[in-house]
Write a protein that holds these residues in place. Sequence first.
Motif, PDB file in Angstrom:
ATOM      1  N   UNK A  77       0.876  -1.169   0.000  1.00  0.00           N
ATOM      2  CA  UNK A  77       0.000   0.000   0.000  1.00  0.00           C
ATOM      3  C   UNK A  77       0.915   1.222   0.000  1.00  0.00           C
ATOM      4  N   UNK A  78       1.213   1.730  -1.185  1.00  0.00           N
ATOM      5  CA  UNK A  78       2.194   2.800  -1.329  1.00  0.00           C
ATOM      6  C   UNK A  78       1.675   3.883  -2.258  1.00  0.00           C
ATOM      7  N   UNK A  79       2.038   5.111  -1.933  1.00  0.00           N
ATOM      8  CA  UNK A  79       1.699   6.276  -2.755  1.00  0.00           C
ATOM      9  C   UNK A  79       3.000   6.908  -3.230  1.00  0.00           C
TER      10      UNK A  79
ATOM     11  N   UNK B 191      10.164  10.048 -14.175  1.00  0.00           N
ATOM     12  CA  UNK B 191       9.238   9.234 -14.966  1.00  0.00           C
ATOM     13  C   UNK B 191       8.000   8.918 -14.125  1.00  0.00           C
ATOM     14  N   UNK B 192       6.969   9.754 -14.257  1.00  0.00           N
ATOM     15  CA  UNK B 192       5.741   9.549 -13.486  1.00  0.00           C
ATOM     16  C   UNK B 192       5.050   8.241 -13.818  1.00  0.00           C
ATOM     17  N   UNK B 193       5.157   7.800 -15.072  1.00  0.00           N
ATOM     18  CA  UNK B 193       4.527   6.544 -15.474  1.00  0.00           C
ATOM     19  C   UNK B 193       5.103   5.355 -14.736  1.00  0.00           C
TER      20      UNK B 193
ATOM     21  N   UNK C 120       0.209   2.457  -5.732  1.00  0.00           N
ATOM     22  CA  UNK C 120      -1.253   2.441  -5.874  1.00  0.00           C
ATOM     23  C   UNK C 120      -1.791   3.772  -6.412  1.00  0.00           C
ATOM     24  N   UNK C 121      -0.915   4.748  -6.529  1.00  0.00           N
ATOM     25  CA  UNK C 121      -1.335   6.049  -7.036  1.00  0.00           C
ATOM     26  C   UNK C 121      -0.222   7.048  -6.834  1.00  0.00           C
TER      27      UNK C 121
ATOM     28  N   UNK D 277      -6.918  13.006  -0.281  1.00  0.00           N
ATOM     29  CA  UNK D 277      -7.959  12.276  -1.025  1.00  0.00           C
ATOM     30  C   UNK D 277      -7.484  10.875  -1.372  1.00  0.00           C
ATOM     31  N   UNK D 278      -6.224  10.764  -1.806  1.00  0.00           N
ATOM     32  CA  UNK D 278      -5.684   9.465  -2.201  1.00  0.00           C
ATOM     33  C   UNK D 278      -5.512   8.543  -0.994  1.00  0.00           C
ATOM     34  N   UNK D 279      -5.058   9.093   0.130  1.00  0.00           N
ATOM     35  CA  UNK D 279      -4.928   8.298   1.360  1.00  0.00           C
ATOM     36  C   UNK D 279      -6.296   7.748   1.776  1.00  0.00           C
ATOM     37  N   UNK D 280      -7.321   8.599   1.732  1.00  0.00           N
ATOM     38  CA  UNK D 280      -8.668   8.148   2.080  1.00  0.00           C
ATOM     39  C   UNK D 280      -9.179   7.069   1.156  1.00  0.00           C
ATOM     40  N   UNK D 281      -8.888   7.214  -0.127  1.00  0.00           N
ATOM     41  CA  UNK D 281      -9.339   6.229  -1.124  1.00  0.00           C
ATOM     42  C   UNK D 281      -8.652   4.887  -0.921  1.00  0.00           C
ATOM     43  N   UNK D 282      -7.341   4.910  -0.675  1.00  0.00           N
ATOM     44  CA  UNK D 282      -6.585   3.661  -0.570  1.00  0.00           C
ATOM     45  C   UNK D 282      -6.818   2.943   0.751  1.00  0.00           C
TER      46      UNK D 282
END
Length: 462
Positions: free
Chosen positions: A334-336, A350-352, A359-360, A377-382
């Motif tokens: 579980x990583x951002x 390289x963002x891709x 995970x995002x 927002x991303x933390x809440x989603x994941x």
Amino acid sequence: MARILAQEQDTIAAIATGQGGGIGMVRLSGPESLAVAGRVFFPRDRGRQVEAMGGYTGAYGQFREGETVVDDGVLFAYRAPKSYTGEEMAELCCHGGGYVMERVLALCLGAGARLARPGEFTRRALQNGKLSLTQAEGVADIISAQSGQALCAARELRQGALHRAVMGVADRLTDTAAHIAAWIDYPEEDVEEVLVTEVEEVLCACRRELDRLTGSYHAGRVLREGISAAIVGSPNVGKSTLMNLLAGEEKSIVTEIPGTTRDVIREQVRVGEVLLNLSDTAGLRQTDNRVEMLGVARSLELLDRSSLVLAVFDAGRELDAGDIDLLKRLDGRLAIGVLNKCDLPLRRADGGMIRRHTRGMVELSAKAGTGVEELGRLVGELTGTAGLDPSAGIIANQRQLSCALRAVQSLDEGLEALGWGQTLDAVSVCVEEALDSLLELTGQRANAEIIDRVFENFCVGK
């Protein structure tokens, strides 16, 4: 519940507020609450008698010890059964200093009350049918809530959302068990035939609802307790700046010298609605410096232990071998990916590739303070917290989860019995076992040991 928990007839007292505020409160509950209050509180209106006050009324006056005035304040009266505990209650509001509240409490104890045990007010509310066990647990969660979403979930628990959801399942199982029993025990009566397909349909529907409830546990736990998280990355990508931004103060030293952070810096921060038990780690790189080597080793160990990883990369430079090695470590975690320094004009990272291994990804500038909302927002989603609907009922703690999982296991055994063509009385045993687990969850079939365990962490005065 009355058979399990003996009703106590004494009057209890406790300080119900923290020290140092402008207003403090001492609570009384029990049959002599207003009599005790009347021995220590004297209304300014001398014609007013405390024991004669109606429910939901208040009076201004003085707290006295003999002829000595201890403080002035307000008394609020509550009449059984329309009170928090369902008993006679009084709330004595004085100034909030610790010494003042202790004096008022001592007056109440000297006037016939005894000191309340931890959680005893809420326990009496449970005994008197004012709350279910899950609602009582919601009271504790309200007190400990550290975000708006956590408070919303706790309030829904307190207002009975989980209780209603569980009882919806329990009622369907009760109806099914009763129908099976009537069909088996009274064949000579005109009882509608029990169809195996209908029993199977009910058990499957109940299992789906329990699956939804048990599935809510992880996200609910994250809201309540937070989640362990680590900021990792190469030296000088902005990890410490990000830590300071999220903490709202300078927790980590920030310099242009690579390897400044050599030990783990820990802080509890809120990102969006999620509490992160966050650690800023040493930069990951090959080094001959023994002290820095120890810091890198700790960083890798923390990376492996953390539930959430914020992997930081410099937007202005190409990913190097160390960055790519880090990304490979993040596969399946579980990583951002945090692409930092996005306020600078040149983009080389390289963002891709970052997105493929995480995970995002979020683009931000820790120095300028931009992009934090998107990170939240991303933390809440994941973590699953963004999609929670507390009004539908969510599992709030390990006790509730254990009960729900035992109910699921019993339903699975019932469905398996149906599949094997076993008799309906065998299926009925499984249904009854599931019911036992669900009613233990709500407190209707909970023994004294379980009740004690729920209230052992409550504070005195609640």
